[in-house]
Design a protein around this motif. Sequence first.
Motif, short mmCIF file in Angstrom:
data_model
loop_
_atom_site.label_atom_id
_atom_site.label_comp_id
_atom_site.label_asym_id
_atom_site.label_seq_id
_atom_site.Cartn_x
_atom_site.Cartn_y
_atom_site.Cartn_z
N PHE A 39 0.87 -1.18 0.00
CA PHE A 39 0.00 0.00 0.00
C PHE A 39 0.90 1.22 0.00
O PHE A 39 2.12 1.11 0.14
CB PHE A 39 -0.94 0.01 1.23
CG PHE A 39 -0.23 0.17 2.54
CD1 PHE A 39 -0.02 1.42 3.10
CD2 PHE A 39 0.24 -0.94 3.23
CE1 PHE A 39 0.64 1.58 4.31
CE2 PHE A 39 0.89 -0.80 4.45
CZ PHE A 39 1.10 0.46 4.98
N THR A 40 0.32 2.41 -0.18
CA THR A 40 1.12 3.64 -0.15
C THR A 40 0.65 4.54 0.98
O THR A 40 -0.52 4.52 1.38
CB THR A 40 1.04 4.44 -1.46
OG1 THR A 40 -0.24 5.07 -1.55
CG2 THR A 40 1.28 3.56 -2.68
N THR A 41 1.58 5.36 1.48
CA THR A 41 1.24 6.41 2.43
C THR A 41 0.66 7.60 1.68
O THR A 41 0.66 7.64 0.44
CB THR A 41 2.48 6.85 3.21
OG1 THR A 41 3.38 7.51 2.30
CG2 THR A 41 3.18 5.68 3.86
N LYS A 45 4.82 6.92 -0.53
CA LYS A 45 5.82 5.88 -0.26
C LYS A 45 5.17 4.50 -0.35
O LYS A 45 4.18 4.23 0.31
CB LYS A 45 6.40 6.08 1.15
CG LYS A 45 7.30 4.96 1.63
CD LYS A 45 7.63 5.15 3.11
CE LYS A 45 8.30 3.92 3.71
NZ LYS A 45 8.50 4.08 5.18
N PRO A 46 5.73 3.59 -1.17
CA PRO A 46 5.20 2.23 -1.21
C PRO A 46 5.69 1.44 0.01
O PRO A 46 6.88 1.39 0.29
CB PRO A 46 5.76 1.66 -2.51
CG PRO A 46 7.03 2.43 -2.75
CD PRO A 46 6.81 3.80 -2.16
N CYS A 107 -3.03 -3.53 -1.80
CA CYS A 107 -3.90 -3.79 -0.65
C CYS A 107 -4.70 -2.55 -0.27
O CYS A 107 -4.24 -1.42 -0.45
CB CYS A 107 -3.06 -4.22 0.55
SG CYS A 107 -2.15 -5.75 0.29
N ASP A 108 -5.87 -2.80 0.29
CA ASP A 108 -6.69 -1.75 0.89
C ASP A 108 -6.49 -1.80 2.40
O ASP A 108 -6.84 -2.81 3.03
CB ASP A 108 -8.16 -1.94 0.55
CG ASP A 108 -8.43 -1.75 -0.93
OD1 ASP A 108 -7.90 -0.78 -1.50
OD2 ASP A 108 -9.15 -2.58 -1.52
N PRO A 109 -5.92 -0.75 3.01
CA PRO A 109 -5.69 -0.76 4.45
C PRO A 109 -6.99 -0.61 5.25
O PRO A 109 -7.87 0.17 4.90
CB PRO A 109 -4.77 0.44 4.67
CG PRO A 109 -4.08 0.63 3.35
CD PRO A 109 -5.16 0.32 2.35
N TYR A 110 -7.07 -1.37 6.33
CA TYR A 110 -8.17 -1.30 7.29
C TYR A 110 -7.59 -1.06 8.68
O TYR A 110 -6.44 -1.45 8.97
CB TYR A 110 -8.96 -2.62 7.31
CG TYR A 110 -9.88 -2.82 6.15
CD1 TYR A 110 -11.26 -2.81 6.31
CD2 TYR A 110 -9.37 -3.04 4.87
CE1 TYR A 110 -12.12 -3.01 5.24
CE2 TYR A 110 -10.21 -3.25 3.79
CZ TYR A 110 -11.59 -3.23 3.98
OH TYR A 110 -12.43 -3.41 2.92
#
Length: 457
Positions: A39-41, A45-46, A107-110
Motif C-alpha cells: 500500500f502507499t502512504t 511511499k510504497p 492492498c486496501d488498508p483497514y
Amino acid sequence: MSLTVSPETERPPARAAATTASLAELARADEVRFILATFTTLNGKPCSKLVPVEEADALEQDGVGFAGYAAGSMGQLPRDPDVIAVPDIASYTPLPFVRPGLALVHCDPYVEGRPFAFAPRVILRSLIARAAERNLTLMAGAEVEYFLVHRRPDGTLVPADSRDDAAQPCYDARGLTRMYDHLTAVSDAMVALGWGPYASDHEDGNGQFEQNFRYADALTTADRVVTLRYIIQVLAEQRGMTATFMPKPWTDRTGNGLHLHLSLWQDGDSRFPRPADAEDPYGLGLSGLAYSFVGGLLDHAAGLHALIAPTVNSYKRTGARTTASGATWAPTQASYGGNDRTHMVRVPDAQRVELRAGDGSANSYLAIAAALAAGLDGVVRNADPGPPGVARTTTMPRTLLDAVHALDIDPVIQAVLDSVDPACGVSDYYAALKREEFYSWHNTVSDWEVDRYLTAI
C-alpha cells in the motif's frame, strides 16, 4: 510528452473480473515464492511486507499488519492499532523480471475492521463509488516521466549516461540506444503483464525518459503507476543507476510530470465526444459533459495542486522560467486548449483531456481522485470552461505553502481527502503535513542564500 493511444483505436480492457482462483492458486501457478503485500502512504511511499506463498491463504483471509506510524504519513501515533493491509486479488501482479518467484498485490488498508480513512487507495475507491452513483466510470492513462542518474560523492547529480549532454536531447535515438537494456527490460515487463506498452522515449531533459502503457479504469491505472515506479527503480538499481521521479532534480532542465489522460464513460462508451446532433460551442469536438468536466478542473486548479504537485520541489518545476532546451513543459496558468502543451488542460482529441499540471512526486491514487472530484463537481454544476486559450484569473500556487492555502479554501478538494470518514480529519492532517514539509525546507540554509547574502551587506 507522448500521446496516449486514442480510445478510438482500441477500447481499454475492463478491470480484471473477479476470479474464482485464490491468491495462493494464482501465485503457485506462476511459481511465485513470495508476495509483496503493498500500500502507499499519503506521501506516496510504497510500503510492503514480503509474504511467503505458504501464507497466501492467511494473507487473503486476514490481511497483514503494519504499524502505521512507522510506515510514515498515515495519520497514526505509536499507540494506535495496526493498519491491516487486505489484498485486492484483481491487482495481483507477478514480477519474475524483478526477482524470480516474486509477485505483488495491492492492498486496501483497514483499521479495526473499517476501511482506513488515511489510505490513498481507499480514498480513490470512495471517489470511484461517487462517480458510479451517476453511472459514470473514470478511465485514466498516465505518462510516467523519470530521470536516470548517478549521485557523486559530493551529493551532486549527473545523468547516468555521461554522453547525454545535448542542449535538446528529446527523442534522441542515440540516447535511447545507450539506455536500450534498461528501457527494453521495463517495456518487456509491461508486455508480460498485459499492460499494452506502446512507446518509450527520451524526454526533454538530459537523462530523462518516459514509458507509456494503455489506459484503463482509474484504480487499475493508479495501481500500475505505483507498480511501474517500483519496477523502474529496481531495474535501474540492478544496472547501477538511480531512477528518480523527483519533479525538478536540476534547476536548468525540464522536470518530471505525471500527466493524466482522463475521460468519463457510461455503459461501455466514452461520454466525452460530442454527439452528432449536439452543438459544439468551443470547436474542440467535446460533449457538454466533457466541457463541464474541464470547467471543474480549471475551477479547482489551485487547490488541486496540493494533491497533484505535493512537494516543495514541485514548484521549482511549475515556477521555472526556462530550461536548457528552451521550454519547461509545465503549465503556469489555469487554461485549456486543443493540441497545445502550454495549457494546464490539453485536449488532444475528442476522446479525452490531458491534465498536465501533475508531477512525478504525486501519489497516483490521490492525484486521480482529486482530478475526478474536480471534474465531477464541474459536471454537477454544468460548469462552463469558457473559450479555449483564455487563462482564468485563478492565482496559481507558486509554492507548496500557496497550494496548501488553496486547499484550505477549496471544500471540493478537501472533501476528497475526507471522503472515507470526514470525522477523521484527513484534510487537516494532510495540510499540516505539507505545511511542516514547507517550513522544514524553508528553515534549511541553501547555497543560494550563502551566495546571495554572504557579503551583500
